[in-house]
Design a protein around this motif. Sequence first.
Motif, PDB file in Angstrom:
ATOM      1  N   ILE A  19      23.747   6.036  29.240  1.00 58.93           N
ATOM      2  CA  ILE A  19      22.518   6.419  29.929  1.00 58.93           C
ATOM      3  C   ILE A  19      21.547   5.257  29.819  1.00 58.93           C
ATOM      4  O   ILE A  19      21.306   4.762  28.726  1.00 58.93           O
ATOM      5  CB  ILE A  19      21.891   7.650  29.241  1.00 58.93           C
ATOM      6  N   GLN A  21      17.753   3.977  30.092  1.00 53.80           N
ATOM      7  CA  GLN A  21      16.368   4.462  30.076  1.00 53.80           C
ATOM      8  C   GLN A  21      15.425   3.267  30.042  1.00 53.80           C
ATOM      9  O   GLN A  21      15.647   2.314  29.290  1.00 53.80           O
ATOM     10  CB  GLN A  21      16.150   5.325  28.821  1.00 53.80           C
ATOM     11  N   GLY A  26      10.069   5.229  29.579  1.00 50.28           N
ATOM     12  CA  GLY A  26      10.883   6.372  29.178  1.00 50.28           C
ATOM     13  C   GLY A  26      11.637   6.997  30.333  1.00 50.28           C
ATOM     14  O   GLY A  26      12.401   7.951  30.141  1.00 50.28           O
ATOM     15  N   GLU A  27      11.453   6.470  31.541  1.00 52.05           N
ATOM     16  CA  GLU A  27      12.140   7.021  32.717  1.00 52.05           C
ATOM     17  C   GLU A  27      13.652   6.802  32.614  1.00 52.05           C
ATOM     18  O   GLU A  27      14.104   5.731  32.225  1.00 52.05           O
ATOM     19  CB  GLU A  27      11.604   6.319  33.973  1.00 52.05           C
ATOM     20  N   ILE A  28      14.421   7.831  32.976  1.00 53.76           N
ATOM     21  CA  ILE A  28      15.877   7.683  33.028  1.00 53.76           C
ATOM     22  C   ILE A  28      16.210   7.006  34.346  1.00 53.76           C
ATOM     23  O   ILE A  28      15.828   7.498  35.420  1.00 53.76           O
ATOM     24  CB  ILE A  28      16.595   9.044  32.971  1.00 53.76           C
ATOM     25  N   MET A  31      23.070   6.579  35.043  1.00 50.40           N
ATOM     26  CA  MET A  31      24.139   6.779  34.065  1.00 50.40           C
ATOM     27  C   MET A  31      25.380   6.119  34.636  1.00 50.40           C
ATOM     28  O   MET A  31      25.688   6.287  35.817  1.00 50.40           O
ATOM     29  CB  MET A  31      24.394   8.264  33.814  1.00 50.40           C
ATOM     30  N   LEU A  84      23.101   5.417  24.677  1.00 49.84           N
ATOM     31  CA  LEU A  84      21.807   5.326  25.348  1.00 49.84           C
ATOM     32  C   LEU A  84      21.394   3.865  25.291  1.00 49.84           C
ATOM     33  O   LEU A  84      21.327   3.289  24.203  1.00 49.84           O
ATOM     34  CB  LEU A  84      20.786   6.215  24.630  1.00 49.84           C
ATOM     35  N   CYS A  94      18.584   1.879  41.237  1.00 50.92           N
ATOM     36  CA  CYS A  94      19.511   2.608  42.116  1.00 50.92           C
ATOM     37  C   CYS A  94      19.934   1.747  43.303  1.00 50.92           C
ATOM     38  O   CYS A  94      19.134   0.981  43.840  1.00 50.92           O
ATOM     39  CB  CYS A  94      18.852   3.896  42.598  1.00 50.92           C
ATOM     40  N   CYS A 101      18.078   6.537  39.822  1.00 56.38           N
ATOM     41  CA  CYS A 101      19.097   7.275  40.589  1.00 56.38           C
ATOM     42  C   CYS A 101      18.788   8.772  40.650  1.00 56.38           C
ATOM     43  O   CYS A 101      19.315   9.476  41.506  1.00 56.38           O
ATOM     44  CB  CYS A 101      20.467   7.084  39.940  1.00 56.38           C
ATOM     45  N   PHE A 102      17.938   9.253  39.750  1.00 58.01           N
ATOM     46  CA  PHE A 102      17.667  10.701  39.665  1.00 58.01           C
ATOM     47  C   PHE A 102      16.438  11.056  40.497  1.00 58.01           C
ATOM     48  O   PHE A 102      15.430  11.519  39.966  1.00 58.01           O
ATOM     49  CB  PHE A 102      17.495  11.116  38.203  1.00 58.01           C
ATOM     50  N   TYR A 103      16.534  10.843  41.794  1.00 58.39           N
ATOM     51  CA  TYR A 103      15.371  11.019  42.663  1.00 58.39           C
ATOM     52  C   TYR A 103      15.385  12.358  43.393  1.00 58.39           C
ATOM     53  O   TYR A 103      14.496  12.631  44.200  1.00 58.39           O
ATOM     54  CB  TYR A 103      15.244   9.858  43.656  1.00 58.39           C
ATOM     55  N   THR A 104      16.381  13.188  43.099  1.00 62.95           N
ATOM     56  CA  THR A 104      16.450  14.502  43.748  1.00 62.95           C
ATOM     57  C   THR A 104      16.235  15.600  42.715  1.00 62.95           C
ATOM     58  O   THR A 104      16.894  15.601  41.671  1.00 62.95           O
ATOM     59  CB  THR A 104      17.821  14.702  44.416  1.00 62.95           C
ATOM     60  N   LEU A 114      12.122  13.060  45.383  1.00 64.46           N
ATOM     61  CA  LEU A 114      10.915  12.718  44.623  1.00 64.46           C
ATOM     62  C   LEU A 114      10.468  11.275  44.803  1.00 64.46           C
ATOM     63  O   LEU A 114       9.338  10.938  44.479  1.00 64.46           O
ATOM     64  CB  LEU A 114      11.174  12.941  43.126  1.00 64.46           C
TER      65      LEU A 114
END
Lengths: 120, 120
Positions: A19, A21, A26-28, A31, A84, A94, A101-104, A114
């Motif tokens: 993962i 970060q 602190g934003e992910i 992965m 991590l 992304c 990558c976690f924009y949904t 988002l």
Amino acid sequence: MAFDPATLKYDAQGLIPAIAQDAESGEILMMAWMNAESVSRTLDTARVTYWSRSRQAFWVKGESSGNLQHLVDLRVDCDRDCLLVLVRQEGPACHTNRRSCFYTAVRDGEEVELMTPEAG
Amino acid sequence: MAFDPATLKYDAQGLIPAIAQDAESGEILMMAWMNAESVSRTLDTARVTYWSRSRQAFWVKGESSGNLQHLVDLRVDCDRDCLLVLVRQEGPACHTNRRSCFYTAVRDGEEVELMTPEAG
């Protein structure tokens, strides 16, 4: 205790999830997967290096795009089967040109976007 | 767009990795696995529910320990093969009684313990 990548627990393909970060916010970010040699290369070069399952090759994050991930700290979980990596991310992480990558998000049963891609 | 857990990409065992992050502090707490039904249950109950690979059973995080994870937001990554759950964590997330499972860092080739177990 000296760290040995061989002591991590890899799956049947010899891979461990990593993962990424943002060390500051602190934003992910993403992965991806590493094998033992990627872990060693990441520590030796301080450039986060995954194993690309689609290309079956080492993947120095940002090597072609310029969006490098500089290793700030590497963490191992209690079961030794997940990593991590705290990073300093250059540009978007992304491949869609978004920061993360976690924009949904899933909210009230609907998918919500988002983040928009950053300007090229 | 309506969210359907069947549209996520699961591995050969029907599982998808789920990263749990403290919604307030941004701390990464743990990584575990979900199947499609765990994803549905997590959304329906707002209690984060994994699939235990060792027990081959649903695992409502904290059901026995009391250290529940309350779902704040669920995120899907660009490849739809990894989830991020933002949570409100009651008590420690790790079975070692530490706040996070990622309590070991690798620094200058050595393993360093960053957190001690919380008082019982």
